[in-house]
Scaffold this motif. Structure first.
Motif, PDB file in Angstrom:
ATOM      1  N   MET A  67       0.855  -1.185   0.000  1.00 23.47           N
ATOM      2  CA  MET A  67       0.000   0.000   0.000  1.00 23.47           C
ATOM      3  C   MET A  67       0.898   1.244   0.000  1.00 23.47           C
ATOM      4  N   ASN A  68       0.617   2.173  -0.892  1.00 31.30           N
ATOM      5  CA  ASN A  68       1.435   3.384  -0.947  1.00 31.30           C
ATOM      6  C   ASN A  68       0.902   4.444   0.033  1.00 31.30           C
ATOM      7  N   ILE A  69       1.643   5.518   0.181  1.00 34.08           N
ATOM      8  CA  ILE A  69       1.310   6.538   1.179  1.00 34.08           C
ATOM      9  C   ILE A  69      -0.030   7.214   0.882  1.00 34.08           C
ATOM     10  N   GLU A  70      -0.346   7.423  -0.391  1.00 36.92           N
ATOM     11  CA  GLU A  70      -1.623   8.042  -0.740  1.00 36.92           C
ATOM     12  C   GLU A  70      -2.789   7.163  -0.311  1.00 36.92           C
ATOM     13  N   ASP A  71      -2.655   5.859  -0.524  1.00 37.68           N
ATOM     14  CA  ASP A  71      -3.703   4.929  -0.116  1.00 37.68           C
ATOM     15  C   ASP A  71      -3.864   4.920   1.401  1.00 37.68           C
ATOM     16  N   GLN A  72      -2.747   4.963   2.122  1.00 35.18           N
ATOM     17  CA  GLN A  72      -2.796   4.987   3.589  1.00 35.18           C
ATOM     18  C   GLN A  72      -3.538   6.230   4.084  1.00 35.18           C
ATOM     19  N   VAL A  73      -3.210   7.380   3.513  1.00 30.78           N
ATOM     20  CA  VAL A  73      -3.843   8.636   3.928  1.00 30.78           C
ATOM     21  C   VAL A  73      -5.326   8.611   3.584  1.00 30.78           C
ATOM     22  N   ARG A  74      -5.655   8.191   2.367  1.00 29.88           N
ATOM     23  CA  ARG A  74      -7.056   8.120   1.935  1.00 29.88           C
ATOM     24  C   ARG A  74      -7.855   7.209   2.864  1.00 29.88           C
ATOM     25  N   GLU A  75      -7.308   6.042   3.155  1.00 28.26           N
ATOM     26  CA  GLU A  75      -7.977   5.073   4.015  1.00 28.26           C
ATOM     27  C   GLU A  75      -8.179   5.634   5.424  1.00 28.26           C
ATOM     28  N   ALA A  76      -7.161   6.301   5.947  1.00 26.12           N
ATOM     29  CA  ALA A  76      -7.253   6.888   7.291  1.00 26.12           C
ATOM     30  C   ALA A  76      -8.296   7.990   7.344  1.00 26.12           C
ATOM     31  N   ILE A  77      -8.358   8.819   6.317  1.00 29.83           N
ATOM     32  CA  ILE A  77      -9.337   9.911   6.281  1.00 29.83           C
ATOM     33  C   ILE A  77     -10.751   9.348   6.261  1.00 29.83           C
ATOM     34  N   VAL A  78     -11.014   8.419   5.362  1.00 29.01           N
ATOM     35  CA  VAL A  78     -12.352   7.848   5.249  1.00 29.01           C
ATOM     36  C   VAL A  78     -12.746   7.129   6.533  1.00 29.01           C
ATOM     37  N   THR A 107      -6.670  14.755  11.937  1.00 31.22           N
ATOM     38  CA  THR A 107      -5.222  14.893  11.800  1.00 31.22           C
ATOM     39  C   THR A 107      -4.490  13.790  12.550  1.00 31.22           C
ATOM     40  N   MET A 108      -4.923  13.514  13.789  1.00 30.44           N
ATOM     41  CA  MET A 108      -4.278  12.459  14.570  1.00 30.44           C
ATOM     42  C   MET A 108      -4.430  11.101  13.893  1.00 30.44           C
ATOM     43  N   ALA A 109      -5.584  10.845  13.289  1.00 29.94           N
ATOM     44  CA  ALA A 109      -5.807   9.568  12.606  1.00 29.94           C
ATOM     45  C   ALA A 109      -4.884   9.420  11.401  1.00 29.94           C
ATOM     46  N   VAL A 110      -4.713  10.497  10.631  1.00 29.57           N
ATOM     47  CA  VAL A 110      -3.843  10.441   9.450  1.00 29.57           C
ATOM     48  C   VAL A 110      -2.383  10.261   9.876  1.00 29.57           C
ATOM     49  N   VAL A 111      -1.937  11.052  10.843  1.00 25.86           N
ATOM     50  CA  VAL A 111      -0.565  10.950  11.311  1.00 25.86           C
ATOM     51  C   VAL A 111      -0.307   9.557  11.900  1.00 25.86           C
ATOM     52  N   GLY A 112      -1.278   9.051  12.653  1.00 27.42           N
ATOM     53  CA  GLY A 112      -1.148   7.716  13.228  1.00 27.42           C
ATOM     54  C   GLY A 112      -1.023   6.635  12.167  1.00 27.42           C
ATOM     55  N   SER A 113      -1.770   6.777  11.088  1.00 31.39           N
ATOM     56  CA  SER A 113      -1.697   5.786  10.022  1.00 31.39           C
ATOM     57  C   SER A 113      -0.336   5.806   9.335  1.00 31.39           C
TER      58      SER A 113
END
Length: 59
Positions: free
Chosen positions: A1-12, A48-54
Motif C-alpha cells: 500500500m502506498n502513502i496516498e492509499d494509507q492517507v485516503r484510508e485513514a481519512i475515510v 489529523t491524529m488519525a492520518v498521522v497515526g496511520s
C-alpha cells in the motif's frame, strides 16, 4: 500500500468513525474510491491524529 492509499484510508475511516459517533451531525457517504460526500462538522484535530497515526504505523 502506498502513502496516498494509507492517507485516503485513514481519512475515510476517521470520518466514518466520527459520523457513527454522532459528532456534530456529521454524515459521510463514500460511494466511489475517489469521491466522498461529507455533510456536517468534522473534528480536524481527531482527523489529523488519525492520518498521522496511520503514517506512523498506528491503528
Amino acid at each position: 500500500m502506498n502513502i496516498e492509499d494509507q492517507v485516503r484510508e485513514a481519512i475515510v475511516a476517521e470520518l466514518k468513525r466520527q459520523s457513527e459517533a454522532g459528532e456534530q451531525g456529521l454524515r459521510v457517504k463514500a460511494g466511489e474510491a475517489e469521491m466522498i460526500t461529507i455533510e456536517g462538522r468534522v473534528n480536524l484535530d481527531e482527523l489529523t491524529m488519525a492520518v498521522v497515526g496511520s503514517l506512523a504505523g498506528g491503528p
